[in-house]
Design a protein around this motif. Structure first.
Motif, PDB file in Angstrom:
ATOM      1  N   GLY A   7      -0.058   3.703   5.001  1.00  0.00           N
ATOM      2  CA  GLY A   7      -1.164   3.020   5.628  1.00  0.00           C
ATOM      3  C   GLY A   7      -0.778   1.961   6.617  1.00  0.00           C
ATOM      4  O   GLY A   7      -1.617   1.240   7.104  1.00  0.00           O
ATOM      5  N   VAL A   8       0.465   1.789   6.987  1.00  0.00           N
ATOM      6  CA  VAL A   8       0.806   0.698   7.874  1.00  0.00           C
ATOM      7  C   VAL A   8       0.884   1.142   9.310  1.00  0.00           C
ATOM      8  O   VAL A   8       1.031   0.339  10.208  1.00  0.00           O
ATOM      9  CB  VAL A   8       2.157   0.108   7.482  1.00  0.00           C
ATOM     10  N   LEU A   9       0.803   2.426   9.561  1.00  0.00           N
ATOM     11  CA  LEU A   9       1.052   2.889  10.914  1.00  0.00           C
ATOM     12  C   LEU A   9      -0.185   2.875  11.798  1.00  0.00           C
ATOM     13  O   LEU A   9      -0.124   3.277  12.944  1.00  0.00           O
ATOM     14  CB  LEU A   9       1.641   4.304  10.877  1.00  0.00           C
ATOM     15  N   GLY A  10      -1.310   2.399  11.277  1.00  0.00           N
ATOM     16  CA  GLY A  10      -2.495   2.316  12.109  1.00  0.00           C
ATOM     17  C   GLY A  10      -2.363   1.224  13.153  1.00  0.00           C
ATOM     18  O   GLY A  10      -1.523   0.351  13.065  1.00  0.00           O
ATOM     19  N   ARG A 132      13.902  12.243   7.703  1.00  0.00           N
ATOM     20  CA  ARG A 132      13.438  10.865   7.730  1.00  0.00           C
ATOM     21  C   ARG A 132      12.163  10.731   6.901  1.00  0.00           C
ATOM     22  O   ARG A 132      11.357  11.645   6.818  1.00  0.00           O
ATOM     23  CB  ARG A 132      13.157  10.420   9.162  1.00  0.00           C
ATOM     24  N   MET A 133      12.025   9.565   6.304  1.00  0.00           N
ATOM     25  CA  MET A 133      10.804   9.218   5.593  1.00  0.00           C
ATOM     26  C   MET A 133      10.193   7.990   6.261  1.00  0.00           C
ATOM     27  O   MET A 133      10.860   7.272   7.000  1.00  0.00           O
ATOM     28  CB  MET A 133      11.100   8.968   4.116  1.00  0.00           C
ATOM     29  N   PHE A 134       8.926   7.751   5.948  1.00  0.00           N
ATOM     30  CA  PHE A 134       8.181   6.662   6.572  1.00  0.00           C
ATOM     31  C   PHE A 134       7.447   5.886   5.496  1.00  0.00           C
ATOM     32  O   PHE A 134       7.156   6.400   4.428  1.00  0.00           O
ATOM     33  CB  PHE A 134       7.162   7.212   7.581  1.00  0.00           C
ATOM     34  N   HIS A 135       7.101   4.647   5.800  1.00  0.00           N
ATOM     35  CA  HIS A 135       6.331   3.893   4.823  1.00  0.00           C
ATOM     36  C   HIS A 135       4.969   4.546   4.652  1.00  0.00           C
ATOM     37  O   HIS A 135       4.429   5.133   5.575  1.00  0.00           O
ATOM     38  CB  HIS A 135       6.228   2.420   5.204  1.00  0.00           C
ATOM     39  N   THR A 136       4.403   4.428   3.440  1.00  0.00           N
ATOM     40  CA  THR A 136       3.165   5.151   3.136  1.00  0.00           C
ATOM     41  C   THR A 136       1.949   4.260   3.099  1.00  0.00           C
ATOM     42  O   THR A 136       0.936   4.647   2.569  1.00  0.00           O
ATOM     43  CB  THR A 136       3.292   5.850   1.779  1.00  0.00           C
ATOM     44  N   GLY A 137       1.995   3.051   3.573  1.00  0.00           N
ATOM     45  CA  GLY A 137       0.785   2.320   3.338  1.00  0.00           C
ATOM     46  C   GLY A 137       0.402   1.298   4.322  1.00  0.00           C
ATOM     47  O   GLY A 137       0.671   0.154   4.178  1.00  0.00           O
ATOM     48  N   SER A 313       7.555   2.231  -1.423  1.00  0.00           N
ATOM     49  CA  SER A 313       6.290   2.565  -0.776  1.00  0.00           C
ATOM     50  C   SER A 313       6.607   3.363   0.485  1.00  0.00           C
ATOM     51  O   SER A 313       6.386   2.904   1.609  1.00  0.00           O
ATOM     52  CB  SER A 313       5.526   1.288  -0.448  1.00  0.00           C
ATOM     53  N   LEU A 314       7.096   4.562   0.282  1.00  0.00           N
ATOM     54  CA  LEU A 314       7.554   5.392   1.396  1.00  0.00           C
ATOM     55  C   LEU A 314       7.472   6.854   0.999  1.00  0.00           C
ATOM     56  O   LEU A 314       7.318   7.176  -0.173  1.00  0.00           O
ATOM     57  CB  LEU A 314       8.984   5.001   1.782  1.00  0.00           C
ATOM     58  N   THR A 425      -1.475   3.623  -0.181  1.00  0.00           N
ATOM     59  CA  THR A 425      -0.763   3.733  -1.458  1.00  0.00           C
ATOM     60  C   THR A 425       0.492   2.885  -1.447  1.00  0.00           C
ATOM     61  O   THR A 425       1.047   2.583  -2.507  1.00  0.00           O
ATOM     62  CB  THR A 425      -0.413   5.201  -1.776  1.00  0.00           C
ATOM     63  N   SER A 426       0.958   2.471  -0.268  1.00  0.00           N
ATOM     64  CA  SER A 426       2.053   1.515  -0.200  1.00  0.00           C
ATOM     65  C   SER A 426       1.680   0.204  -0.856  1.00  0.00           C
ATOM     66  O   SER A 426       2.533  -0.518  -1.347  1.00  0.00           O
ATOM     67  CB  SER A 426       2.432   1.226   1.256  1.00  0.00           C
ATOM     68  N   MET A 427       0.393  -0.128  -0.828  1.00  0.00           N
ATOM     69  CA  MET A 427      -0.067  -1.369  -1.437  1.00  0.00           C
ATOM     70  C   MET A 427      -0.259  -1.214  -2.945  1.00  0.00           C
ATOM     71  O   MET A 427      -0.123  -2.173  -3.696  1.00  0.00           O
ATOM     72  CB  MET A 427      -1.411  -1.783  -0.815  1.00  0.00           C
ATOM     73  N   SER A 428      -0.575  -0.002  -3.396  1.00  0.00           N
ATOM     74  CA  SER A 428      -0.819   0.200  -4.827  1.00  0.00           C
ATOM     75  C   SER A 428       0.479   0.201  -5.634  1.00  0.00           C
ATOM     76  O   SER A 428       0.535  -0.361  -6.734  1.00  0.00           O
ATOM     77  CB  SER A 428      -1.579   1.512  -5.053  1.00  0.00           C
ATOM     78  N   ALA A 429       1.536   0.795  -5.105  1.00  0.00           N
ATOM     79  CA  ALA A 429       2.790   0.883  -5.860  1.00  0.00           C
ATOM     80  C   ALA A 429       3.353  -0.476  -6.251  1.00  0.00           C
ATOM     81  O   ALA A 429       3.773  -0.667  -7.403  1.00  0.00           O
ATOM     82  CB  ALA A 429       3.821   1.695  -5.067  1.00  0.00           C
ATOM     83  N   PRO A 430       3.421  -1.480  -5.343  1.00  0.00           N
ATOM     84  CA  PRO A 430       3.996  -2.762  -5.762  1.00  0.00           C
ATOM     85  C   PRO A 430       3.180  -3.506  -6.809  1.00  0.00           C
ATOM     86  O   PRO A 430       3.713  -4.371  -7.500  1.00  0.00           O
ATOM     87  CB  PRO A 430       4.109  -3.553  -4.453  1.00  0.00           C
ATOM     88  N   HIS A 431       1.884  -3.206  -6.939  1.00  0.00           N
ATOM     89  CA  HIS A 431       1.138  -3.769  -8.069  1.00  0.00           C
ATOM     90  C   HIS A 431       1.742  -3.282  -9.387  1.00  0.00           C
ATOM     91  O   HIS A 431       1.917  -4.063 -10.339  1.00  0.00           O
ATOM     92  CB  HIS A 431      -0.336  -3.354  -8.000  1.00  0.00           C
TER      93      HIS A 431
END
Length: 602
Positions: A7-10, A132-137, A313-314, A425-431
């Protein structure tokens, strides 16, 4: 592979809200930064790097020089050398596999030629693309912090429907003594993060991705910015500073009178930079997992502060491969719990990695109302859900998860530390990673990764809204309060007995749950003239044992009577009960859920 942050790529947008005039942190006149959740493009790009594992006992496994010689021979055999393509050895991974890079990217046909040629070599055990992978959030009494923006913005910590019940957990634990590794874009300077940061390490080995001068891996995890202005390389976008945001969710400094709060604000964050411009390679991420959990990585000093939990979160749209799975398995074997985001594509999470890897806790994203976030991946591999935000679907500011950030569009040095909202979901995982830290901090004996997963799912709250059965989102919503209740240490002081929960005759106590070795104490006041007294447990799943003692809280080694059988159907019968108080302890012989406890006196 490249990993995308959820969700960070917006596009970065500014939303009118409160001014962030917080001591020590720059204010913005237009309010907090909001970055919408979006599914990163899954466009397949030409592949330049591959990971080759040579068979044990071969010369190639023993010598990187011989490995390169073989790679060059294979390139000739594939027919690609005639077109001027060359190959070089990049590095040897902690697993013993080798990363090789071709002088120019290979298209799908050329890539297939190379992989067939390597597979035909007798010395080669396997070859996979270095994708390559990217952040998911980008998409009891309670403890409320005094951070001024927390109560107004951080619904994800406090809201009774969609939050994680953090204040009730903070009375018991803040995560002190636990290290959480955040494998992400690195960290920017922020006064509300600095007190809880360890030095960390930068594992990015490609200068284009890292924005550093060479392929070296270096101490520290400074985020140079992941903006990209060349559409030929990857999507054009501003810097996300995603790692600063996810690290804040885990352990932003709290009760310091500024800004916001972190889930495990007594823990330390070990920042590990694996994502940069256009994502990050699987080979770097795999080595970072090994190093963060205390494993040995060639050319990198040993980690003196191994992490009890890793947050990633990736992700990328491909099945979990042996390189990533091997690194995760190694971390889990060393006792490190691995938490990952499910992904932001509103698709089956089994199609993405590391979400599809074994031995991870896969976290989907929920909204303030407790339902599925529109972007969240779903599926049988999702273990539970946690707040990720609903983005524009929910009333501002409740559509976002709020945390530390930088307001630059490019380099952090061009901006200032602020607070911002992201959804994904990048934000949900660190919770979840933060709650793992809370639990491990007070557990008498640290839970194994498998025990932690079982316990978190057993203590998850039911979804408060109807869920689509075709899109499962795991066992329920993360519940920090219930998770902490399963691992509270046995009381040892003079007032120990007063902490036991009173039982009422023939009134069942239902839906008990806990992890292995968890303990719950109860008491029953027996009246004069009773002819029989029984304590029994039944129903649910798992395995519990029951210990009973007159006048004192029992332990597993000091008790009057006990029922220790496989399963949850346990009964302790006292044939000649005395008047006075009997204490009952329910102990998790294994993780359990949905168990009923009842006292019956006649």
């Amino acid at each position: 592979m490249t990993v995308r942050l959820s969700g960070v790529l917006g596009a970065c947008a500014l939303a009118a809200a409160v001014s962030l005039s917080v001591a020590g942190v720059a204010a913005t006149s237009s309010g907090p930064i909001v970055r919408e959740a979006s599914a990163p493009s899954t466009r397949q790009v030409p592949q330049r790097r591959y990971i080759v594992r040579y068979r044990s006992g071969t010369l190639q496994r023993a010598s990187t020089t011989q490995a390169l010689t073989t790679a060059r021979a294979v390139l000739v055999n594939s027919g690609l050398a005639a077109s001027g393509i060359t190959v070089r050895h990049v590095r040897r991974l902690a697993s013993g596999a080798d990363v090789i890079a071709f002088s120019r990217p290979l298209d799908a046909v050329q890539g297939a030629q190379v992989m067939r040629a390597f597979a035909a070599d007798a010395s080669v055990a396997s070859i996979v693309p270095d994708r390559r992978m990217f952040h998911t959030g980008v998409v009891g009494p309670t403890a409320m912090p005094n951070d001024p923006l927390s109560s107004g913005y951080q619904w994800h910590l406090y809201n009774s429907i969609g939050g994680i019940y953090a204040p009730a957990a903070w009375d018991k634990s803040t995560g002190a003594g636990v290290v959480v590794a955040v494998l992400d874009t690195g960290i920017t300077d922020h006064p509300d993060l600095a007190p809880n940061l360890l030095q960390g390490y930068d594992f990015i080995s490609d200068p284009f991705v890292s924005r550093r001068a060479d392929e070296s891996r270096v101490p520290g995890a400074h985020d140079y910015g992941d903006w990209n202005d060349d559409w030929m390389q990857c999507e054009v976008h501003a810097s996300s500073f995603h790692g600063t945001h996810t690290a804040g969710t885990v352990a932003e400094a709290t009760n310091n009178g500024i800004g916001l709060a972190g889930v495990a604000h007594g823990a330390k964050v070990l920042p590990v930079r694996v994502l940069g411009r256009c994502g990050g390679y699987t080979s770097d991420i795999a080595d970072a997992i090994t190093w963060s959990s205390g494993g040995v990585v060639p050319g990198v000093p040993n980690n003196t502060t191994p992490a009890e939990v890793i947050n990633m979160s990736l992700g990328g749209e491909f099945a979990c491969d042996e390189v990533l799975q091997g690194a995760i398995d190694g971390a889990v074997a060393r006792g490190t719990t691995v938490v990952v985001s499910a992904g932001n594509w509103n698709a089956d999470s089994a199609q993405f990695a590391p979400a599809s890897c074994n031995n991870v806790i896969n976290v989907g994203a929920s909204r303030i109302g407790g339902g599925k976030a529109f972007y969240s991946n779903w599926g049988k591999v999702v273990d539970l859900s946690a707040p990720g935000g609903g983005g524009g679907q929910d009333v501002y500011p409740n559509g976002y998860v709020w945390q530390t950030l930088n307001d630059s569009l490019t380099s952090p040095e061009e901006g200032s530390p602020v607070y911002g909202g992201m959804a994904g979901t990048s934000m949900s995982a660190p919770h979840v990673a933060g709650v793992v830290a809370l639990v491990q901090s007070i557990a008498t004996k640290p839970l194994t990764p498998a025990q932690m997963e079982t316990m978190l799912k057993a203590t998850a709250r039911p979804f408060p809204v109807a869920m689509n059965p075709a899109m499962p989102m795991g066992a329920g919503l993360l519940n920090a309060k219930a998770a902490l209740a399963t691992v509270l240490p046995p009381c040892t002081g003079a007032d120990c007995e007063s902490n036991a929960i009173a039982l009422v005759n023939k009134l069942p106590v239902k839906n008990l749950s806990g992890a292995i070795n968890s303990q719950r104490s109860y008491k029953f006041d027996a009246k004069t003239g009773l002819t029989s007294l029984s304590f029994m447990t039944y129903g649910g799943t798992g395995n519990v044992s029951v210990y009973v003692r007159y006048g004192q809280v029992p332990t597993t080694s000091a008790y009057d009577q006990a029922a220790i059988h496989l399963g949850n159907n346990e009964t302790v019968r006292i044939t000649v009960p005395r008047a006075g108080t009997y204490y009952v302890k329910v102990v998790g012989a294994a993780a359990y859920a949905g168990v009923t406890l009842e006292a019956r006196a006649n």
